[in-house]
Design a protein around this motif. Sequence first.
Motif, PDB file in Angstrom:
ATOM      1  N   UNK A 111       0.887  -1.143   0.075  1.00 13.53           N
ATOM      2  CA  UNK A 111      -0.046   0.035   0.069  1.00 13.53           C
ATOM      3  C   UNK A 111       0.854   1.293  -0.008  1.00 13.53           C
ATOM      4  N   UNK A 112       0.311   2.254  -0.411  1.00 14.15           N
ATOM      5  CA  UNK A 112       1.088   3.545  -0.488  1.00 14.15           C
ATOM      6  C   UNK A 112       1.308   4.135   1.298  1.00 14.15           C
ATOM      7  N   UNK A 113       0.543   3.594   1.890  1.00 12.94           N
ATOM      8  CA  UNK A 113       0.625   4.266   3.483  1.00 12.94           C
ATOM      9  C   UNK A 113       0.296   2.866   4.134  1.00 12.94           C
ATOM     10  N   UNK A 114       1.017   2.447   5.162  1.00 15.03           N
ATOM     11  CA  UNK A 114       0.834   1.554   6.183  1.00 15.03           C
ATOM     12  C   UNK A 114       0.900   2.070   7.559  1.00 15.03           C
ATOM     13  N   UNK A 115      -0.353   1.922   8.417  1.00  8.42           N
ATOM     14  CA  UNK A 115      -0.249   2.724   9.689  1.00  8.42           C
ATOM     15  C   UNK A 115      -0.439   1.538  10.488  1.00  8.42           C
ATOM     16  N   UNK A 116       0.324   1.712  11.466  1.00 11.03           N
ATOM     17  CA  UNK A 116       0.063   0.924  12.644  1.00 11.03           C
ATOM     18  C   UNK A 116      -0.284   1.765  13.970  1.00 11.03           C
ATOM     19  N   UNK A 117      -1.365   1.884  14.444  1.00  9.52           N
ATOM     20  CA  UNK A 117      -1.825   2.896  15.555  1.00  9.52           C
ATOM     21  C   UNK A 117      -1.763   2.247  16.910  1.00  9.52           C
ATOM     22  N   UNK A 118      -1.466   3.064  17.827  1.00  5.33           N
ATOM     23  CA  UNK A 118      -1.321   2.705  19.321  1.00  5.33           C
ATOM     24  C   UNK A 118      -0.315   2.062  19.705  1.00  5.33           C
TER      25      UNK A 118
END
Length: 338
Positions: A279-286
């Motif tokens: 993906x263009x952006x991979x986010x892992x929150x918290x």
Amino acid sequence: MHNSKMTREQYILATQQNSLPRTENPQFYPVGIYGWRKRCLYFFVLLLLVTMIVNLAMTIWILKVMNFTVRLLLHFEQNFWFNFVQKEFPSHAEKLPHSLSQHGDGMGNLRVTKKGIRLEGISEFLLPLYVKEINSRKDSPLVLQSDRNVTVNARNHMGQLTGQLTVGADAVEAQCKRFEVRSSEGGRVLFSADEDEIVIGADRLKVTGTEGAVFGHSVETPHIRAEPSQDLKLESPTRSLVMEAPRGVQVNAAAGDLKATCRKELHLQSTEGEIFLNADTIRLGNLPVGSFSSSSPSSSAPRQTIYELCACPNGKLYLSPAGAGSTCQSSSNICLWS
């Protein structure tokens, strides 16, 4: 002369004897029916006459009420003589006219035609009706109406019940070995049910109930798709959700988001391959942030905005402040807490 004179005297004597009055009184016997026999005879003749008149009047009344036509009466009479001649004299049966036997009329709502019997209006049968085929008029439907239910039975040559369709006030029941619903064009099977399986052959199965579709056991399908402009949601409120396939499971959201939510743990496991996130952006929150102290601290150092993604031996991820080199080992205290 003597003989003629004697003959004349004998004739006169015979005549005079016949003219003499008889002394005996003869008995007279009346001829005929007299007395109570005569009255009984007149009574029976009168009763027979009254019976004939009442019978004729009832016959005329029945013909009028039932709307019998002269053509139908001639049809019945000619059919009787035609059948009689056909049995007794088969060679002469072909010479008889049988136009009326093919084009009879009827009585009331009943019409006798060359194709069978035609009923017009509402008809009621109190006893069983045996027919080969029932057709409605071309411009009207066929209605079978009953105060309780309508039952259609099918039997074999031995009289055993092989199929039954019952239309009642509460339910429609069908008892048969196989139930099928076919399309009007092409005769394609849209729905079929037997003891082994239920097949739905429509292009689309649409469930409009508010509770959706409930399956007590597993569901096998090559494709699950939501309607246009609608979200697809696979949910298990109280247990786990398992999707298995021998050659892989593909989850695709062409014009929206893909969201997987669980209460405890979400496992992505690949036994022989890899898990690929593209993906263009991979986010892992918290994610937890580890502490890192530089060897040469500076009071004017800018605020930390870049972090390094680190992984513990047990697989837990955490963030460590980025530096010139890797800082994961310096912030490994998070791995000790987990």
